[in-house]
Design an enzyme around this catalytic site. Structure first.
Site, PDB file in Angstrom:
ATOM      1  N   ASP A 145       0.846  -1.193   0.000  1.00  0.00           N
ATOM      2  CA  ASP A 145       0.000   0.000   0.000  1.00  0.00           C
ATOM      3  C   ASP A 145       0.880   1.241   0.000  1.00  0.00           C
ATOM      4  O   ASP A 145       2.046   1.201   0.413  1.00  0.00           O
ATOM      5  CB  ASP A 145      -0.921   0.019   1.228  1.00  0.00           C
ATOM      6  CG  ASP A 145      -2.102   0.965   1.056  1.00  0.00           C
ATOM      7  OD1 ASP A 145      -2.351   1.409  -0.089  1.00  0.00           O
ATOM      8  OD2 ASP A 145      -2.782   1.270   2.050  1.00  0.00           O
ATOM      9  N   GLY A 146       0.314   2.351  -0.485  1.00  0.00           N
ATOM     10  CA  GLY A 146       1.005   3.631  -0.484  1.00  0.00           C
ATOM     11  C   GLY A 146       0.077   4.715   0.014  1.00  0.00           C
ATOM     12  O   GLY A 146      -1.143   4.588  -0.035  1.00  0.00           O
ATOM     13  N   GLU A 177       2.322   3.802  -4.229  1.00  0.00           N
ATOM     14  CA  GLU A 177       1.730   2.491  -4.506  1.00  0.00           C
ATOM     15  C   GLU A 177       2.698   1.642  -5.334  1.00  0.00           C
ATOM     16  O   GLU A 177       2.891   0.446  -5.066  1.00  0.00           O
ATOM     17  CB  GLU A 177       0.404   2.661  -5.260  1.00  0.00           C
ATOM     18  CG  GLU A 177      -0.704   3.351  -4.483  1.00  0.00           C
ATOM     19  CD  GLU A 177      -1.406   2.432  -3.489  1.00  0.00           C
ATOM     20  OE1 GLU A 177      -0.998   1.257  -3.347  1.00  0.00           O
ATOM     21  OE2 GLU A 177      -2.381   2.891  -2.861  1.00  0.00           O
ATOM     22  N   ASP A 184      -4.398  -2.551  -3.229  1.00  0.00           N
ATOM     23  CA  ASP A 184      -5.710  -1.903  -3.336  1.00  0.00           C
ATOM     24  C   ASP A 184      -5.712  -0.848  -4.441  1.00  0.00           C
ATOM     25  O   ASP A 184      -6.676  -0.103  -4.596  1.00  0.00           O
ATOM     26  CB  ASP A 184      -6.151  -1.300  -2.000  1.00  0.00           C
ATOM     27  CG  ASP A 184      -5.232  -0.200  -1.503  1.00  0.00           C
ATOM     28  OD1 ASP A 184      -4.326   0.217  -2.253  1.00  0.00           O
ATOM     29  OD2 ASP A 184      -5.421   0.263  -0.359  1.00  0.00           O
ATOM     30  N   HIS A 225      -9.605  -0.419   3.071  1.00  0.00           N
ATOM     31  CA  HIS A 225     -10.428  -0.098   4.249  1.00  0.00           C
ATOM     32  C   HIS A 225     -11.651  -1.017   4.349  1.00  0.00           C
ATOM     33  O   HIS A 225     -12.741  -0.585   4.699  1.00  0.00           O
ATOM     34  CB  HIS A 225     -10.884   1.366   4.204  1.00  0.00           C
ATOM     35  CG  HIS A 225      -9.760   2.332   3.948  1.00  0.00           C
ATOM     36  ND1 HIS A 225      -8.791   2.624   4.884  1.00  0.00           N
ATOM     37  CD2 HIS A 225      -9.450   3.062   2.840  1.00  0.00           C
ATOM     38  CE1 HIS A 225      -7.940   3.508   4.371  1.00  0.00           C
ATOM     39  NE2 HIS A 225      -8.316   3.780   3.133  1.00  0.00           N
ATOM     40  N   ASP A 261      -1.760  -0.031   5.207  1.00  0.00           N
ATOM     41  CA  ASP A 261      -2.294   1.332   5.225  1.00  0.00           C
ATOM     42  C   ASP A 261      -1.804   2.080   6.464  1.00  0.00           C
ATOM     43  O   ASP A 261      -1.412   3.253   6.399  1.00  0.00           O
ATOM     44  CB  ASP A 261      -3.823   1.292   5.192  1.00  0.00           C
ATOM     45  CG  ASP A 261      -4.447   2.679   5.236  1.00  0.00           C
ATOM     46  OD1 ASP A 261      -4.353   3.399   4.230  1.00  0.00           O
ATOM     47  OD2 ASP A 261      -5.018   3.041   6.291  1.00  0.00           O
TER      48      ASP A 261
END
Length: 266
Positions: free
Chosen positions: A9-10, A48, A73, A126, A136
């Protein structure tokens, strides 16, 4: 001990602005090895991409060749590496519209590190997924200037992973608990640094031509030029500065907002 799944994730505050990335490697015995880093001035898409590239670099140094599920994501990352990259390379890193591919340096790194046994998957952000939520948390912490406590698995020794940094400004990356990566771009191969510079100059040249000719561009086109999400453009208001230009909202046509760039020496 084999790697079972990887999450990446970023995050970015401001887009462009301070950013962070995270990678969580889950082993078959249930242990976890986490990587993460911060970049002083970057974009969400670059973070990302950097997280995914760090995952593939770790996988390469770890030496595993059996199937691994990698979850992101970011549909931008997923579609780029599984669909778009073939066409980009065929067109010498141009989009179907003939524009230079944004973040080419990281896309080239990702394409070089990708392996046939990596199984790419999309996970909704999320959504309560433990791996995605943890990444995250790490990425947001780095983006905010904090240094989170990363988990270290005995199944893998800490790695130093050197990846291309943002062409917007120098940055300091942190990986595998706190091992520093130098912010000196001279560590990168000359051809990578030249590619970054070429991409930046091409972006600025396009923006200058748009301003000089008085062209109006949509929010999505402006976001592509700036390498940000379209929402980051519309959330800035009707009149704001970007690099050497003042960006002004002109009018709405249908469901599109049109913008004008004006060169300034301020």
């Amino acid at each position: 001990m084999a790697i079972a799944t990887i999450y990446t994730d970023g995050a970015c505050s401001g887009n462009p602005g301070p950013g962070g990335w995270a990678t969580a490697i889950y082993f078959a015995d249930g242990s976890v090895h986490e990587l993460g880093g911060a970049t002083a001035q970057t974009t969400n898409n670059r973070m990302e991409l950097q997280a995914a590239a760090a995952a593939l670099e770790f996988l390469r140094t770890f030496g595993q060749t059996t199937p691994v599920a990698l979850y992101t994501d970011s549909e931008y990352v997923l579609k780029g590496i599984t669909q778009w990259v073939k066409g980009w390379k065929r067109r010498d890193w141009k989009t179907a519209q003939g524009k230079p591919v944004l973040n080419r340096d990281l896309w080239e790194a990702l394409d070089r590190l990708n392996q046939p046994f990596v199984q790419w998957h999309h996970v909704r952000g999320h959504s309560g997924n433990i791996g995605n939520d943890r990444c995250d948390e790490i990425a947001r912490a780095f983006a905010s200037g904090s240094t989170p406590n990363l988990k270290h698995s005995n199944a893998a020794a800490p790695k130093t992973i050197i990846l291309p940094t943002s062409s917007l400004s120098p940055a300091t990356e942190m990986v595998s608990n706190s091992a520093p990566i130098a912010d000196d771009d001279s560590q990168l191969p000359r051809e990578v640094r030249l590619s970054q510079l070429h991409h930046l100059i091409e972006t600025l040249r396009i923006a200058d031509e748009i301003a000089r000719e008085g062209y109006l561009i949509s929010s999505s086109e402006l976001a592509d030029l700036m390498d940000v999400n379209a929402s980051a453009v519309t959330s800035r208001g009707d009149h704001w500065a970007w690099r050497n230009w003042v960006v002004s909202r002109v009018r709405r046509e249908g469901n599109q907002i049109l913008w004008q760039l004006e060169r300034t020496d301020c």
